[in-house]
Scaffold this motif. Structure first.
Motif, PDB file in Angstrom:
ATOM      1  N   GLU A   1      43.120   9.584  42.646  1.00 11.48           N
ATOM      2  CA  GLU A   1      43.091  10.531  43.760  1.00 11.48           C
ATOM      3  C   GLU A   1      42.897   9.829  45.094  1.00 11.48           C
ATOM      4  O   GLU A   1      43.386  10.288  46.131  1.00 11.48           O
ATOM      5  CB  GLU A   1      42.004  11.583  43.556  1.00 11.48           C
ATOM      6  CG  GLU A   1      40.636  11.040  43.205  1.00 11.48           C
ATOM      7  CD  GLU A   1      40.402  10.960  41.722  1.00 11.48           C
ATOM      8  OE1 GLU A   1      39.234  11.081  41.301  1.00 11.48           O
ATOM      9  OE2 GLU A   1      41.383  10.764  40.968  1.00 11.48           O
TER      10      GLU A   1
ATOM     11  N   GLN B   1      36.957  21.494  45.231  1.00 11.56           N
ATOM     12  CA  GLN B   1      35.850  20.639  44.806  1.00 11.56           C
ATOM     13  C   GLN B   1      35.996  19.202  45.298  1.00 11.56           C
ATOM     14  O   GLN B   1      35.054  18.421  45.165  1.00 11.56           O
ATOM     15  CB  GLN B   1      35.747  20.650  43.282  1.00 11.56           C
ATOM     16  CG  GLN B   1      35.503  22.016  42.680  1.00 11.56           C
ATOM     17  CD  GLN B   1      34.155  22.578  43.089  1.00 11.56           C
ATOM     18  OE1 GLN B   1      33.170  21.837  43.226  1.00 11.56           O
ATOM     19  NE2 GLN B   1      34.095  23.894  43.299  1.00 11.56           N
ATOM     20  N   HIS B   2      37.163  18.860  45.850  1.00  5.39           N
ATOM     21  CA  HIS B   2      37.402  17.457  46.238  1.00  5.39           C
ATOM     22  C   HIS B   2      37.679  17.316  47.734  1.00  5.39           C
ATOM     23  O   HIS B   2      38.330  16.356  48.152  1.00  5.39           O
ATOM     24  CB  HIS B   2      38.579  16.888  45.443  1.00  5.39           C
ATOM     25  CG  HIS B   2      38.435  17.032  43.963  1.00  5.39           C
ATOM     26  ND1 HIS B   2      37.595  16.234  43.225  1.00  5.39           N
ATOM     27  CD2 HIS B   2      39.005  17.897  43.085  1.00  5.39           C
ATOM     28  CE1 HIS B   2      37.661  16.583  41.949  1.00  5.39           C
ATOM     29  NE2 HIS B   2      38.508  17.591  41.838  1.00  5.39           N
TER      30      HIS B   2
ATOM     31  N   TYR C   1      44.922  19.056  41.963  1.00 10.06           N
ATOM     32  CA  TYR C   1      45.447  18.362  43.138  1.00 10.06           C
ATOM     33  C   TYR C   1      46.840  18.878  43.514  1.00 10.06           C
ATOM     34  O   TYR C   1      47.209  18.866  44.682  1.00 10.06           O
ATOM     35  CB  TYR C   1      45.478  16.851  42.887  1.00 10.06           C
ATOM     36  CG  TYR C   1      44.107  16.223  42.964  1.00 10.06           C
ATOM     37  CD1 TYR C   1      43.610  15.739  44.162  1.00 10.06           C
ATOM     38  CD2 TYR C   1      43.318  16.124  41.836  1.00 10.06           C
ATOM     39  CE1 TYR C   1      42.343  15.175  44.233  1.00 10.06           C
ATOM     40  CE2 TYR C   1      42.051  15.557  41.883  1.00 10.06           C
ATOM     41  CZ  TYR C   1      41.563  15.088  43.092  1.00 10.06           C
ATOM     42  OH  TYR C   1      40.310  14.530  43.166  1.00 10.06           O
TER      43      TYR C   1
ATOM     44  N   GLY D   1      42.160  17.332  49.637  1.00 11.38           N
ATOM     45  CA  GLY D   1      42.381  16.782  48.305  1.00 11.38           C
ATOM     46  C   GLY D   1      43.846  16.688  47.925  1.00 11.38           C
ATOM     47  O   GLY D   1      44.167  16.485  46.743  1.00 11.38           O
TER      48      GLY D   1
END
Length: 889
Positions: free
Chosen positions: A174, A332-333, A124, A397
């Protein structure tokens, strides 16, 4: 077919409607001071002179309302890169490439470390760094700033996560980080869009320094347990608690300490070798040493990652010390951030602190490096850039990001040329996200803690800077320490609120308790070199005389009329006035009573600097505070310019919060330094306690009040204080006034008129620079002479004038001049409110040269509006006007 009405017709109809409505509502549209000015001989003819128009609401609306052109310029202003992208060249690209790569080597390890502060996985931090450097250059007005994760903002996010998960463990960290970035970004974006970036200026440097220092201590102490491998207590407690718990658990230190402590020592050792020692020993290698120092973080991380890989490559499931672990490759986020009332409720109380950190950290850094590199940023546009980055970052993200001091400093020193360097940094961060995540998994956690401690160490304000703060303003140093102490013993958010609230309270107190200064005059000289008696001109004693009005230039001390600028009046033609020979008696601080008999004297006043015949040592008058609190040499005698005339300077501005404080001090000093007028004096001397005002105690029992007559018969001084005649207000520090402050001036004027009655006190205003302030004062009756008991006031207007041009005309034949006439100068000045014209006639006997017998005409016009002669451009003009009218009442 009828044509539509013109703009003039519409304005006329609107004016008629307004006047009709005002008449129905019994509103007097004739503002005091807008009538025709008069002198002793009647109304002044001001047909061809300058009359200042009052500002109007319509005019203000035209200046501030958005137009089509203004809207287009506003839109273009949102994208500053348009102004320079067309001129981008290879030289700029080379500088941006070096700076971009250099910053990337720092931002990658730092961003992963800061993500740990926010209690988020390391990826992140990489996401936030990528979005920050990629989007910022579109909106940037600073070439140096680097947006990304920072230690303080990450710590605040981590604190919010801890608090939220304690209340609701189902909320993911997150999700909190993304929602916080989106909401705070929207707030900052709107602030910038409304061009409210100036609000950052209300947070002073000591408050920022306290916030940065306290935060750095909080973060550094919180990272010590991680660097030492100590567990068993929360590192999110107050700083002092974390420090105590760390000392208690030192016995639990693990192998992590070997990695962390050695990494920290190595970071400081490399910096010392490349800066202090290296630059002193090898100054020719300064550029190479700079890059070596800059790359120290990347070098240390690679070195300890290599050690970690060698130690843990066969024991991934049970590493010898803590490592980052698996980091997913790519984004990926990505996706829309989760925003719900429940999530917003977890950080609503910390939202103000979050916005403040985003604002002050970024703007303070960008302004600092803008001044360092000779360019100016637009704070509002910078807020738009921060807001946009944090609005769109969560879709990748990212969590809240703002400007980083350490990375900005590196970018600046690396020779960045444009904001486009951020794109190069983004490309390298993107490469790291997709290609280096497998390597990052072996980074020791202790080494990351060492990187954080090393980075935030530079945010601590050094003692030398605190000492400078103390020398500048001790009160702000107290606020600085209060902010640091609160941060250490409470938390970062509370420390921010305390420093901001304390500095705001100090500002309000300083404004509300502003105290004006009474000014006196001092004759000074300008000398070159060390002040000594030998540098000063020979003393030339001249009688104190009254200044003559409307004389723009005057002769030098030796009386040589050839030193006059063209059109100046000679002493013989103008400066012969009746003036008393004066004896000075000091009756109050800065107040001199002058007594004596009158005689004819000549007035000699200084020429302007640079005029012919002007000497560097020529004396001039300056106006200084009579209480010497500005540091003026106390051996200098500062005297009042004239008995009964006082000059009062406002120190902070004149608004509702300080108007009463100003006027109370003004009235108390005036009543102390002057004696009442005839009416008030008769009332004070009335026999019987019942006839005296309640606040006048009268003479003590058994003693008789001495009258001036009896005092003179006994040869005693008596009450030699002058009566109050005029007040001159220096408005040089006043930009705006409000209704309350003007009403205060009206009340004081009425009070002083009663005190000095039956004479009216003249109110002069110097250096009023705002047209709206002039309009406000004029509407209250200021700017012109008041009326006496008969309803009229006989006064002579005295204007400050300036030359506006000259012309030469052949005039010898027209005037019938003979060849035998000698050199002659003549000055003609007219003070009728019209353009004042001076003529300098130069004739040469028997001259046949071209230009002989020419008459040079110099036109001079009033500087300020003749409708309001008590508004003056400077104190000197106001003083001349006041003295002249006092003497010619």
């Amino acid at each position: 077919m009828s044509s539509s009405p013109s703009a003039g017709e519409r304005k006329s109809k609107t004016s008629q409607l307004g006047h009709g409505l005002a008449k129905a509502l019994k509103i007097d549209l004739q503002t005091p001071g807008s009538s025709q000015p008069k002198d002793r001989n009647g109304p002044l003819d001001i047909e061809d002179t300058y009359v200042e128009e009052d500002p109007t609401v319509e005019e203000w609306m035209r200046e501030h309302c958005l137009t089509a052109k203004g809207a287009w310029n506003f839109f273009l202003g949102l994208f500053p890169f348009i102004n320079w992208i067309g001129r981008y060249n290879k030289v700029w690209f080379a500088g941006d490439l070096i700076a971009g790569v250099t910053v990337a080597t720092v931002v990658v390890p730092q961003s992963m470390a800061y993500a740990g502060l926010a209690l988020l996985p390391p990826e992140y931090g990489l996401y936030s760094s990528f979005v920050g450097v990629l989007f910022y250059w579109f909106f940037a007005t600073s070439k140096d700033i680097t947006i990304g994760p920072v230690a303080v903002m990450s710590t605040i996010v981590g604190n919010i996560v801890v608090k939220a998960q304690a209340e609701n463990p189902n909320i993911k960290a997150e999700d909190i980080g993304g929602a916080l970035a989106l909401v705070s970004g929207c707030i900052v974006f709107v602030i910038g869009l409304l061009r409210l970036g100036f609000i950052v200026d209300y947070i002073p440097l000591p408050a920022i320094a306290a916030f940065m220092t306290g935060s750095a201590l909080n973060i550094a102490v919180g990272q010590v347990p991680g660097m030492m491998g100590i567990k068993g207590f929360s590192t999110r407690d107050s700083t002092y608690k974390v420090l105590i718990n760390t000392l208690k658990h030192l016995g639990q230190t693990k192998l992590d300490a070997a990695m962390g402590l050695s990494a920290l020592v190595l970071l400081y050792l490399i910096r010392w070798a490349c800066t202090s020692w290296g630059l002193r020993r090898y100054p020719k290698w300064s550029k190479s040493l700079f890059f070596a120092s800059t790359l120290r973080t990347a070098f240390v991380m690679l070195f300890y990652t290599l050690i970690s890989w060698l130690v843990n490559m066969n024991r991934k499931n049970d590493p010898a010390f803590r490592i980052l672990g698996k980091i997913p490759r790519g984004f990926q986020h990505m996706g829309a951030p989760k925003v719900s009332p429940e999530i917003i409720g977890t950080f609503a109380s910390e939202l103000p602190a979050t916005v403040i950190v985003l604002l002050i950290e970024h703007i303070a850094i960008s302004k600092s490096f803008g001044r360092l590199n000779n360019y100016t940023i637009n704070p509002s546009q910078e807020l738009i850039a921060i807001g946009f980055t944090n609005i769109f970052g969560p879709f990748f993200g990212a969590y809240p990001a703002t400007g980083s001091f350490s990375r900005t400093a590196i970018k600046s020193k690396a020779g960045v040329r444009t904001p486009f360097a951020g794109v190069i940094t983004a490309a390298i961060v993107l490469l790291a996200i997709y290609a280096l995540t497998a390597v990052f998994s072996f980074i020791p956690q202790a080494a990351l803690s060492a990187v954080i401690i090393h980075a935030v160490g530079d945010l601590i304000t050094p003692p030398s800077t605190v000492y400078k703060f103390w020398m500048i303003n001790p009160v702000e140093v107290i606020i600085f320490f209060a902010g640091v102490i609160v941060t250490v013993f409470k938390d970062i958010e509370t420390g921010i609120y305390v420093t901001v609230a304390a500095t705001g309270a100090m500002l309000l107190f300083r404004i509300s308790k502003a105290k004006g200064q009474f000014l006196g005059t001092v004759k000074i000289h300008s000398i070159v070199g060390r002040p000594s008696q030998s540098n000063l001109p020979s003393p030339q004693l001249r009688p104190l005389t009254l200044p003559t009005p409307i004389i723009p230039c005057t002769p030098s001390l030796n009386g040589n009329t050839e030193s006059f600028p063209s059109g100046a009046a000679t002493p013989d033609s103008v400066n012969k006035i009746a003036s008393p020979t004066l004896v000075e008696i000091e009756t109050a601080p800065g107040q001199i009573s002058l007594v004596g008999s009158s005689r004819e004297v000549s007035v000699s006043k200084p020429s302007p600097p640079g005029a012919p015949g002007c000497d560097d040592n020529f004396p001039r008058n300056v106006f200084l505070p009579i209480d010497y609190r500005d540091g003026t040499n106390p051996t200098i005698s500062i005297v009042s310019p004239y008995p009964g005339i006082f000059i009062y300077r406002f120190s902070e501005g004149l608004v509702y919060s300080n108007a009463g404080h100003y006027t109370d001090y003004l009235v108390s000093r005036l009543q102390e330094w002057t004696q009442p007028g005839e009416i008030m004096r008769q009332l004070n001397e009335a026999k019987g306690a019942g006839n005296r005002p309640w606040n006048d105690p009268g003479p003590r029992k058994g003693k008789k009040r001495a009258s001036p007559d009896s005092a003179g018969e006994r040869g005693e001084l008596g009450d030699r204080r002058p009566t109050l005649k005029a007040i001159i207000f220096d408005f040089s520090s006043v930009n705006n006034v409000d209704i309350t402050s003007v009403q205060n001036l009206i009340d004081v004027r009425n009070q002083l008129d009663r005190y000095a009655g039956p004479e009216k006190v003249e109110w002069h205003f110097a250096a009023v620079r705002s047209r709206w302030t002039k309009r406000a004062l004029a509407s209250a009756g200021f700017g012109v002479a008041g009326k006496d008991g008969s309803g009229e006031r006989r006064w002579q207007p005295v204007f400050s004038v300036a030359e506006i041009g000259d012309a030469a005309v052949q005039n010898e034949k027209k005037r019938g001049l003979g060849e035998g006439e000698r050199d002659e100068e003549r000055g003609v000045w007219e003070s009728d409110g019209q353009a004042i014209v001076g003529e300098l006639v130069a004739r040469k006997s028997g001259s046949s040269e071209e230009g002989a017998g020419l008459v040079r005409r110099v036109k001079v016009v009033p500087v300020s509006s003749v409708q309001r002669p008590f508004f003056h451009p400077d104190i000197e003009g106001a003083l001349r006007s006041a003295i002249y009218n006092v003497e010619h009442r």
